[in-house]
Design a protein around this motif. Structure first.
Motif, PDB file in Angstrom:
ATOM      1  N   VAL A 190       0.819  -1.214   0.000  1.00 44.06           N
ATOM      2  CA  VAL A 190       0.000   0.000   0.000  1.00 44.06           C
ATOM      3  C   VAL A 190       0.850   1.260   0.000  1.00 44.06           C
ATOM      4  CG1 VAL A 190      -1.509   1.390   1.462  1.00 44.06           C
ATOM      5  CG2 VAL A 190      -2.126  -0.938   0.899  1.00 44.06           C
ATOM      6  N   ILE A 191       1.849   1.300   0.878  1.00 42.73           N
ATOM      7  CA  ILE A 191       2.596   2.545   1.014  1.00 42.73           C
ATOM      8  C   ILE A 191       3.511   2.832  -0.178  1.00 42.73           C
ATOM      9  CG2 ILE A 191       4.371   3.665   2.415  1.00 42.73           C
ATOM     10  CD1 ILE A 191       2.616   2.565   4.796  1.00 42.73           C
ATOM     11  N   PHE A 210       1.256   3.794  -2.986  1.00 40.62           N
ATOM     12  CA  PHE A 210       0.680   5.129  -2.835  1.00 40.62           C
ATOM     13  C   PHE A 210       1.697   6.193  -3.245  1.00 40.62           C
ATOM     14  CE2 PHE A 210       0.112   8.997  -0.305  1.00 40.62           C
ATOM     15  CZ  PHE A 210      -1.088   9.409  -0.846  1.00 40.62           C
ATOM     16  N   THR A 236      -3.271  10.416  -7.717  1.00 36.96           N
ATOM     17  CA  THR A 236      -4.069  10.248  -6.505  1.00 36.96           C
ATOM     18  C   THR A 236      -5.504  10.684  -6.769  1.00 36.96           C
ATOM     19  OG1 THR A 236      -2.165  11.356  -5.601  1.00 36.96           O
ATOM     20  CG2 THR A 236      -3.696  10.444  -4.037  1.00 36.96           C
ATOM     21  N   ASN A 237      -6.408   9.998  -6.147  1.00 31.87           N
ATOM     22  CA  ASN A 237      -7.831  10.292  -6.283  1.00 31.87           C
ATOM     23  C   ASN A 237      -8.338  10.166  -7.718  1.00 31.87           C
ATOM     24  OD1 ASN A 237     -10.281  10.827  -5.106  1.00 31.87           O
ATOM     25  ND2 ASN A 237     -10.142  13.024  -5.465  1.00 31.87           N
ATOM     26  N   PHE A 290      -9.769  -3.054  -0.184  1.00 28.98           N
ATOM     27  CA  PHE A 290     -10.214  -2.067   0.792  1.00 28.98           C
ATOM     28  C   PHE A 290      -9.154  -1.017   1.108  1.00 28.98           C
ATOM     29  CE2 PHE A 290     -10.208  -0.866   5.319  1.00 28.98           C
ATOM     30  CZ  PHE A 290     -11.265   0.031   5.259  1.00 28.98           C
ATOM     31  N   LEU A 291      -8.027  -1.484   1.626  1.00 31.03           N
ATOM     32  CA  LEU A 291      -7.057  -0.537   2.175  1.00 31.03           C
ATOM     33  C   LEU A 291      -6.513   0.415   1.114  1.00 31.03           C
ATOM     34  CD1 LEU A 291      -5.758   0.266   4.769  1.00 31.03           C
ATOM     35  CD2 LEU A 291      -3.943  -1.379   4.373  1.00 31.03           C
ATOM     36  N   LEU A 326      -8.972   3.070   0.066  1.00 34.53           N
ATOM     37  CA  LEU A 326      -9.156   4.003   1.186  1.00 34.53           C
ATOM     38  C   LEU A 326      -8.038   5.031   1.225  1.00 34.53           C
ATOM     39  CD1 LEU A 326     -10.281   4.992   3.915  1.00 34.53           C
ATOM     40  CD2 LEU A 326      -8.918   3.217   5.010  1.00 34.53           C
ATOM     41  N   VAL A 327      -6.822   4.566   1.021  1.00 31.61           N
ATOM     42  CA  VAL A 327      -5.685   5.473   1.137  1.00 31.61           C
ATOM     43  C   VAL A 327      -5.601   6.411  -0.072  1.00 31.61           C
ATOM     44  CG1 VAL A 327      -3.166   5.553   1.181  1.00 31.61           C
ATOM     45  CG2 VAL A 327      -4.372   3.911   2.599  1.00 31.61           C
ATOM     46  N   VAL A 328      -5.907   5.906  -1.238  1.00 29.67           N
ATOM     47  CA  VAL A 328      -5.673   6.679  -2.464  1.00 29.67           C
ATOM     48  C   VAL A 328      -6.846   7.587  -2.839  1.00 29.67           C
ATOM     49  CG1 VAL A 328      -5.326   6.461  -4.939  1.00 29.67           C
ATOM     50  CG2 VAL A 328      -4.033   5.035  -3.381  1.00 29.67           C
ATOM     51  N   LEU A 329      -8.069   7.113  -2.578  1.00 28.36           N
ATOM     52  CA  LEU A 329      -9.236   7.868  -3.041  1.00 28.36           C
ATOM     53  C   LEU A 329      -9.754   8.814  -1.969  1.00 28.36           C
ATOM     54  CD1 LEU A 329     -11.202   5.006  -4.815  1.00 28.36           C
ATOM     55  CD2 LEU A 329      -9.671   6.676  -5.847  1.00 28.36           C
ATOM     56  N   ASN A 330     -10.412   9.880  -2.406  1.00 28.01           N
ATOM     57  CA  ASN A 330     -11.061  10.781  -1.469  1.00 28.01           C
ATOM     58  C   ASN A 330     -12.565  10.597  -1.526  1.00 28.01           C
ATOM     59  OD1 ASN A 330      -8.658  11.924  -0.602  1.00 28.01           O
ATOM     60  ND2 ASN A 330      -8.656  13.381  -2.300  1.00 28.01           N
ATOM     61  N   ASP A 359      -5.488  16.046  -4.114  1.00 29.20           N
ATOM     62  CA  ASP A 359      -4.795  14.981  -4.782  1.00 29.20           C
ATOM     63  C   ASP A 359      -3.475  14.713  -4.084  1.00 29.20           C
ATOM     64  OD1 ASP A 359      -5.978  16.210  -7.849  1.00 29.20           O
ATOM     65  OD2 ASP A 359      -6.005  17.228  -5.971  1.00 29.20           O
ATOM     66  N   LYS A 403      -6.256   5.808   6.915  1.00 27.38           N
ATOM     67  CA  LYS A 403      -5.847   6.660   5.815  1.00 27.38           C
ATOM     68  C   LYS A 403      -4.712   7.591   6.250  1.00 27.38           C
ATOM     69  CE  LYS A 403      -8.162   9.420   2.344  1.00 27.38           C
ATOM     70  NZ  LYS A 403      -9.213   9.112   1.391  1.00 27.38           N
ATOM     71  N   SER A 456      -1.422   5.651   6.832  1.00 30.59           N
ATOM     72  CA  SER A 456      -0.745   5.281   5.581  1.00 30.59           C
ATOM     73  C   SER A 456      -0.086   6.488   4.951  1.00 30.59           C
ATOM     74  CB  SER A 456      -1.749   4.712   4.579  1.00 30.59           C
ATOM     75  OG  SER A 456      -2.444   3.655   5.150  1.00 30.59           O
ATOM     76  N   ARG A 457      -0.757   7.617   5.034  1.00 33.05           N
ATOM     77  CA  ARG A 457      -0.199   8.796   4.370  1.00 33.05           C
ATOM     78  C   ARG A 457       0.984   9.390   5.125  1.00 33.05           C
ATOM     79  NH1 ARG A 457      -4.782  11.920   0.810  1.00 33.05           N
ATOM     80  NH2 ARG A 457      -5.210  10.111  -0.490  1.00 33.05           N
ATOM     81  N   SER A 490       3.863   7.091   4.227  1.00 30.20           N
ATOM     82  CA  SER A 490       4.392   7.238   2.871  1.00 30.20           C
ATOM     83  C   SER A 490       4.999   8.613   2.669  1.00 30.20           C
ATOM     84  CB  SER A 490       3.299   6.980   1.851  1.00 30.20           C
ATOM     85  OG  SER A 490       2.351   8.009   1.921  1.00 30.20           O
TER      86      SER A 490
END
Lengths: 281, 462
Positions: free
Chosen positions: A130-131, A134, A143-144, A216-217, A220-224, B47, B111, B114-115, B118
């Motif tokens: 994930v990280i 991302f 992103t998003n 899921f994860l 969640l992290v990438v989308l708004n 973004d 969220k 994770s951010r 990263s």
């Protein structure tokens, strides 16, 4: 003679019982979600005392509560999920079948090491990716965007593996004769390999669709908000002050529908033996 | 297969390849240095992008004190609503703009973590529960704000017990927001109807004895099977228990923990408890219809009850939690949040973030605003001087609960959270389930939970 028919009957009886049991195990949870979505929350949460097995009339009230939420637009999240999963599945089918075809039917340098390297990526859990993913996606400025979810697994290693195994069944003689008839290499892929792989492609499509549907994860992290997929949207219903089980049940029940349609659509493509009699040996 | 079918297939394949190529081309152009439409490096509606933000740092270097004009804050539910309350006064007073984005609680935590891990796409400000502090600080993604706190001279203003989890190796990573001094809320009308005298109750044993006057279908308090650990932690902390010793050994099988386990088991065996999943609507309904009388919870729960079952307003009262023995400590805590700044945002954004945090949290007036509107109990002590704490609460039948909680707050024993706190939660929940159902004795339950935690974390047993 008599004994063997009796044995057969017993075996058949056992077989049916087993299948029936498995069916029950699979159907009951889904049935329960659907029932629960039609009941007010306290009716299905009353721990153990009297379990409601018949649908109630509370479905639309629950749905209304779900739609009234500010932070989640659930209907839109279904749209997002459906769009992402369909585009992903189609794109991935193309890439996986091409990859599989190459690995099954061509010879090239480092073929084996490359194949096993691809296979090895299967052992990496998504949580671990994930990280870094991302970071990659955000440096690409994606992103998003839907592409952020679609691209990372577009060449799904499991898909490549499955297609390779299946395409090994295509007789070399068949491809050879097509070559002699003047077919280009790309034509071999899409006019001979793909049509014969229809049922495998359908099976793979379901696997890919489910894979994307359940992610899921990473979404969640990438989308708004606004681009959330279904699993992320459902998790928004776990608040600090309350868990909205009734709305979760409605959301879960609704999210089954697209999956159901996909299965319905793909199951008619499960035809086997399409290659039978294609070559004479 | 017919010809038309085949052509369709081919066309579809071509379309798909085109789509794929377009996607790849998109990557190509996008990979140039963050072409961020919003230009905000703090994840806004955004973004994300701009992890490095070297340009902004450069301008900071020259001026030293620049503040970004706008920042984003992430939060959940009532906490997000409370930050919204502060937004406008802050804009009027200090001119900066703060955008509050609201999430589901667990979504926001995953969220944000994770951010920050990263190093890109995080908002400048985020809400952090004390219970998560150790795990978040360990990511290395939070900004050390101890210098700013010192410069502002606001440290002594906060309840001392709040700082422990927020500090590591001399660095401080968050500004305290609220805390949850625990009270025993109860339905006064139900207590009166059945002749309970809760006001004179001092100890748990007396409390349970009063509960035995209730009819069978009415419980004195709830032991939620999804959250035995929450009840355990409140009762354990009240005794001054610590889940880990100073050297980091697991200590949840200590004498104090065993006392808590026995007390919970005794309450259950006396038949005065119910077992309803907490935070479900059934949970609220049982309090609404009075079939569960008492709720052992943080001060902020009054706001939750008001919002969910406002009809019962005026029927509630609250008392200090019962002690273990007469004269014993009656102060403990449930919950509490803080605000943190992500380390990845530019200095200018971080400065704006801290300015806002100071305005919202180290500020009597704003803390009182959030207390009045949303029941968030301030960790900022000067707020307690306000007569807002002496005002009777309509929901509590005119009782001035605020004053009682303000008395409790300074006596709350401090507590340790570590990155292994989630293991304790799991172990206590699973072993106490077996204890309540009678499969384990309290002694076996705490021992087994301690062993489980030690096994999974590689820590010693105390």
């Amino acid at each position: 003679m008599r004994k063997s028919t009796r044995d057969e009957a017993i075996w058949r009886f056992l077989g049916y019982t087993f299948v029936l049991l498995v069916t029950l195990l699979m159907v009951v949870p889904i049935y329960w979600i659907i029932v629960a979505s039609t009941l007010p929350e306290q009716a299905f949460l009353t721990a153990g005392t009297d379990i409601q097995l018949l649908p109630g009339s509370h479905f639309f009230a629950n749905l209304e509560a779900l739609q009234a939420r500010e932070s989640v637009d659930f209907i839109q999240s279904i749209g997002n999920s459906v769009f992402i999963a369909i585009v992903y599945t189609l794109l991935s089918l193309v890439l996986c079948s091409m990859g599989g075809f190459a690995f099954a039917k061509y010879e090239f340098t480092f073929k084996e090491p490359i194949f096993y390297a691809i296979l090895a990526t299967l052992t990496l859990p998504i949580q671990l990716l994930v990280i870094p993913l991302f970071l990659l996606i955000s440096q690409m400025g994606l992103t998003n965007s839907y592409w952020a979810i679609i691209l990372p697994w577009a060449a799904n290693p499991l898909g490549i593996f499955l297609m390779r195994q299946n395409m090994k069944q295509i007789p070399d003689a068949l491809l050879e004769s097509a070559r002699i008839d003047g077919a280009t290499e790309f034509q071999l892929y899409y006019r001979i390999a793909l049509p014969t792989m229809k049922s495998s492609l359908a099976a793979l499509a379901i696997v890919l669709f489910l894979f994307q549907w359940n992610l899921f994860l990473f979404p969640l992290v990438v989308l708004n908000q606004g681009k959330y997929t279904i699993p992320v949207a459902i998790n928004e219903l776990v608040g600090a002050q309350r868990v909205y089980y009734d709305q979760i049940m409605v959301a879960a029940a609704l999210s089954i529908i697209p999956l159901f349609l996909v299965f319905l659509f793909l199951q008619r493509h499960f035809v086997s033996g399409i290659l039978a009699g294609s070559v004479k040996e | 297969m017919t010809d038309s079918n085949r052509r369709l297939d081919r066309r579809r394949i071509l379309q798909l390849s085109a789509a794929g190529l377009a996607g790849l081309a998109g990557c190509g152009t996008g990979s140039q240095p963050a072409t961020d439409s919003s230009g905000s490096g703090d994840g806004g509606s955004g973004d994300g992008g701009s992890g490095g933000s070297s340009t902004e740092t450069a301008t900071d270097g020259s001026s030293g004190q620049q503040m970004a004009s706008s920042v984003t804050a992430w939060s959940w539910d009532v906490a997000a609503k409370s930050l919204d309350l502060i937004d406008e006064p802050y804009e009027e007073a200090n001119g900066g703009d703060v955008t509050v984005e609201q999430f589901g609680r667990s979504n926001m935590k995953d969220k944000f973590k994770s951010r920050i891990l990263s190093g890109s796409g995080a908002p400048a400000i985020a809400t952090m529960e004390s219970v998560d502090a150790a795990a978040w600080v360990d990511t290395g993604g939070l900004r050390d704000i101890s210098g700013w706190i010192e410069d502002a001279g606001i440290k002594d203003g906060f309840v001392s017990g709040k700082w422990g989890p927020l500090t590591k190796d001399g660095a401080t990573y968050a500004l305290p927001w609220d805390l949850g001094p625990v009270g025993m809320f109860y339905r006064n009308d139900v207590a009166n109807e059945h002749g309970l005298d809760l006001e004179s109750v001092e100890t748990w044993d007396q409390f349970i004895a009063e509960g035995e006057k209730l009819p069978d279908d009415t419980a004195l308090m709830n032991l939620p099977p999804n959250d035995y650990d929450g009840v355990w932690r409140m009762m354990f902390r009240q005794l001054g228990g610590l889940p880990f010793t100073d050297s980091g050994a697991v200590n949840i099988h200590s004498e104090k923990s065993l006392r808590v386990a026995r007390q919970m088991k005794r309450a259950h065996d006396a038949g005065v408890t119910s077992s309803v999943a907490s935070w479900s609507s059934e949970w609220f309904n049982r309090f609404a219809d009075g079939s569960i009388t008492g709720l052992y919870g943080g001060a902020w729960i009054e706001g939750t009850l008001k919002a969910e079952i406002g009809d019962t307003s005026g029927k509630w009262r609250v008392m200090k939690p019962p002690a273990y023995e007469s004269g014993g400590n009656r102060a403990t805590n449930w919950g509490g949040s803080n605000l943190v700044i992500a380390d990845q945002v530019s200095d200018a954004k971080a400065r704006r973030a801290f300015d806002y945090m100071q305005f919202a949290l180290a500020n009597k007036e704003m803390q009182l605003k959030m207390y009045r509107e949303n029941g968030l109990f301030p960790a900022y002590k000067p707020a307690y001087e306000s007569d807002a704490f002496d005002q009777g609460s309509e929901f509590l039948g005119g009782q001035a609960a605020g004053r009682m909680f303000a008395e409790i707050a300074p006596n709350i024993p401090s507590y340790t959270y570590t990155t292994d706190t989630p293991e304790i939660t799991k172990a206590i929940n699973s072993e106490f389930k077996k204890m309540i159902s009678g499969d384990l004795t309290p002694k076996e339950a705490v021992d087994s939970a301690a062993n489980q935690v030690a096994d999974r974390t590689g820590r010693e047993l105390a």
